[in-house]
Structures are given as structure tokens and as C-alpha cells.
Design an enzyme around this catalytic site. Sequence first.
Site, PDB file in Angstrom:
ATOM      1  N   ASN A 104      32.585  47.246  50.788  1.00 24.26           N
ATOM      2  CA  ASN A 104      33.801  47.486  50.354  1.00 24.26           C
ATOM      3  C   ASN A 104      34.205  46.973  48.998  1.00 24.26           C
ATOM      4  O   ASN A 104      33.099  45.720  49.092  1.00 24.26           O
ATOM      5  CB  ASN A 104      34.590  46.626  51.468  1.00 24.26           C
ATOM      6  CG  ASN A 104      35.618  46.403  50.635  1.00 24.26           C
ATOM      7  OD1 ASN A 104      37.014  46.497  50.028  1.00 24.26           O
ATOM      8  ND2 ASN A 104      36.624  45.473  52.316  1.00 24.26           N
ATOM      9  N   LYS A 118      36.518  46.537  47.279  1.00 20.26           N
ATOM     10  CA  LYS A 118      37.423  45.548  47.113  1.00 20.26           C
ATOM     11  C   LYS A 118      38.612  46.028  45.227  1.00 20.26           C
ATOM     12  O   LYS A 118      37.844  47.336  44.943  1.00 20.26           O
ATOM     13  CB  LYS A 118      37.504  44.283  47.309  1.00 20.26           C
ATOM     14  CG  LYS A 118      37.053  43.797  48.511  1.00 20.26           C
ATOM     15  CD  LYS A 118      37.415  42.121  48.855  1.00 20.26           C
ATOM     16  CE  LYS A 118      36.263  42.037  50.404  1.00 20.26           C
ATOM     17  NZ  LYS A 118      36.781  41.160  50.997  1.00 20.26           N
ATOM     18  N   HIS A 155      42.676  45.477  57.072  1.00 20.85           N
ATOM     19  CA  HIS A 155      41.361  45.046  56.692  1.00 20.85           C
ATOM     20  C   HIS A 155      42.857  43.505  56.345  1.00 20.85           C
ATOM     21  O   HIS A 155      43.827  43.617  56.145  1.00 20.85           O
ATOM     22  CB  HIS A 155      40.935  44.669  55.116  1.00 20.85           C
ATOM     23  CG  HIS A 155      39.934  44.414  54.821  1.00 20.85           C
ATOM     24  ND1 HIS A 155      40.132  42.993  54.087  1.00 20.85           N
ATOM     25  CD2 HIS A 155      38.549  43.921  54.799  1.00 20.85           C
ATOM     26  CE1 HIS A 155      39.182  42.605  53.814  1.00 20.85           C
ATOM     27  NE2 HIS A 155      38.337  43.044  54.095  1.00 20.85           N
ATOM     28  N   GLU A 162      42.411  40.950  54.270  1.00 20.62           N
ATOM     29  CA  GLU A 162      43.092  40.939  53.201  1.00 20.62           C
ATOM     30  C   GLU A 162      44.703  41.888  53.146  1.00 20.62           C
ATOM     31  O   GLU A 162      45.850  41.870  52.645  1.00 20.62           O
ATOM     32  CB  GLU A 162      42.389  41.606  51.837  1.00 20.62           C
ATOM     33  CG  GLU A 162      41.697  40.134  51.313  1.00 20.62           C
ATOM     34  CD  GLU A 162      39.694  40.085  51.160  1.00 20.62           C
ATOM     35  OE1 GLU A 162      40.441  41.270  50.865  1.00 20.62           O
ATOM     36  OE2 GLU A 162      38.877  39.901  51.319  1.00 20.62           O
ATOM     37  N   GLU A 186      35.824  41.052  61.674  1.00 21.19           N
ATOM     38  CA  GLU A 186      35.343  40.533  60.566  1.00 21.19           C
ATOM     39  C   GLU A 186      36.165  38.950  61.100  1.00 21.19           C
ATOM     40  O   GLU A 186      38.182  39.018  60.633  1.00 21.19           O
ATOM     41  CB  GLU A 186      36.143  41.303  59.342  1.00 21.19           C
ATOM     42  CG  GLU A 186      35.521  41.974  59.206  1.00 21.19           C
ATOM     43  CD  GLU A 186      35.842  42.596  57.721  1.00 21.19           C
ATOM     44  OE1 GLU A 186      34.577  42.495  57.140  1.00 21.19           O
ATOM     45  OE2 GLU A 186      36.799  42.946  57.362  1.00 21.19           O
ATOM     46  N   GLY A 188      33.822  36.014  52.709  1.00 21.15           N
ATOM     47  CA  GLY A 188      34.200  35.923  51.270  1.00 21.15           C
ATOM     48  C   GLY A 188      34.004  33.698  51.074  1.00 21.15           C
ATOM     49  O   GLY A 188      34.490  33.458  50.409  1.00 21.15           O
ATOM     50  N   SER A 190      31.040  37.254  55.001  1.00 23.84           N
ATOM     51  CA  SER A 190      29.825  36.615  54.382  1.00 23.84           C
ATOM     52  C   SER A 190      27.936  37.494  55.213  1.00 23.84           C
ATOM     53  O   SER A 190      27.217  36.340  55.285  1.00 23.84           O
ATOM     54  CB  SER A 190      29.503  35.456  54.759  1.00 23.84           C
ATOM     55  OG  SER A 190      30.461  34.591  54.184  1.00 23.84           O
TER      56      SER A 190
END
Length: 252
Positions: free
Chosen positions: A9, A11, A95, A97, A167, A173, A212
Site C-alpha cells: 500500500n 498510500k 483502511h 486511515e 491491521e 506505521g 509494521s
Amino acid sequence: MPNRCIVGNWKMHKTISQAKSLICDILSKYQAHPSVELVVAPPYVALPSVAHLLGPTPIKCAAQNLCAKDEGAFTGEVSPPMLQELGCHYVIIGHSERRHLFGETDQDINEKIHAALHHGLQPIFCIGERLADREADQTHTVIQHQLQTGLAGVAGKDLDNITIAYEPVWAIGTGKAATVEEATEVHTAIRSFLKVHWSLNAEQIRILYGGSVTADNAQALFQSPQINGALVGKACLNSESFVKIAEHAISD
Ligand code: PGA
């Protein structure tokens, strides 16, 4: 589809020229293996160039998001038919985010999953608890709620076309990946929940771990039979680490 899958991904990274150079680097380093499917999710604007460079190679393209509507007055949105015409096979949906920075609700996510399936795009459906949920011992409740609402109205046979990505939000991250035991425990719970509620052979469902993942921790994660691959963020922006992660996923 192969049981193992690695999704990168990207991003909001890489301009069109940078995207072209990254995909060329990946192509020059990656030796495809039938046990692993490799997928890249560049930003929308780079999708046409990346899809073109991938051409007939076994690496597939994913979009990072989509609009649930086919067309209309939806400024700034991208529809499933547009992505399909670009040659996307997959689309990342839900996701963390999108959920937490852009306010996507479970209802939005459910509509997007239906829209993707309707247009032959395979959803990579992301779920995961926040740190506060885990600390309050609510991980399973949160995961079950996300599965139930996100997959509402989806027929059992369509689950064959959905990849789940677990996730944990606290691992994305942060450099602090879930341990193999933590990820395995949640993947097992996801499988049994799907088995009970969609009465299917949940062993077939592909469940990726994300948060991660690096070239250093991937091998240990893939040793768990519950973990069918990874959704990779930061480490996929470097062709060497992305290809290494994919190589760790190869099985006989
Ligand atoms: P990360 O991102 O690998 O940088 O933690 C994962 C993701 O957001 O899918």
C-alpha cells in the site's frame, strides 16, 4: 487464487515518475512464484502508468479506495467502473486511515464492498482494533463488529473474492508490529467468526496481517498457518524490502 498474498500500500507516496521507477525496480528484482500473489496499490494518479508497466506480468494492481457509486455528481471521487477499466483487480477498503482520518463509517465500507464485488473488483477489507480497545480487552468485540457490519448482505460465495487484512491500528506505521502470537490469535478468531456466521469453509479465506511488517519480521509472521500474507505500508516503498517480504511468503 494463491493462498499467500503480499500487498504493498503506497498510500500518498510517489509521483507518477517515482511510481514508474519503483515498479521497474520491483519487476527487475522479483522472481514470481505460483504460491504467492504480489499486489501493488499506488496512488490513483499513478495507476494507469503502473498498470501499463505491469502489463502481462503476474503482479496485480489495487486501488487504495473507491466510491460506492457508479457515476454522478461526486466531486473528487473515483468509481468502480473507472478502476476496472484501468485494469485494477483489487481495491483496499476500510483502511484505518480512511476510517479514522476521513471518517469512513462501517456503513460506507459495507456499500463499498458491495460496489466492488458488483464490478468484479476484489476487496481487501481492512479491520483492526485501536490501542484503547486492546487495553480494554475489546479486540474481539471490535473485530466482530467490523466484520458483521462491513460484510452485511455479502453472500458466502462472494467471500471467496474477499481478502481480509487484520491491521491493529496501534501497529500501523509505529514500528511496533503485533507478535506472531497476537496476530495468530486474532486471525483464528476471524476465521471462526466467518465460519459460524457465513457457514463456509473459512480455512480458504485469505487473511493478511498488516502493521509494521518488514523484511526482518515477515518470515516469522508467515510461519503461522493462520497468516496468509501481509499488507505492507512503509516497507513496500523500497523495492528491496518489498521483494524480500514477498520471498519470505513463498511456500512449497
Ligand atoms: P505500515 O502500514 O506497514 O507502514 O505499518 C501498514 C498499512 O497501513 O497497511
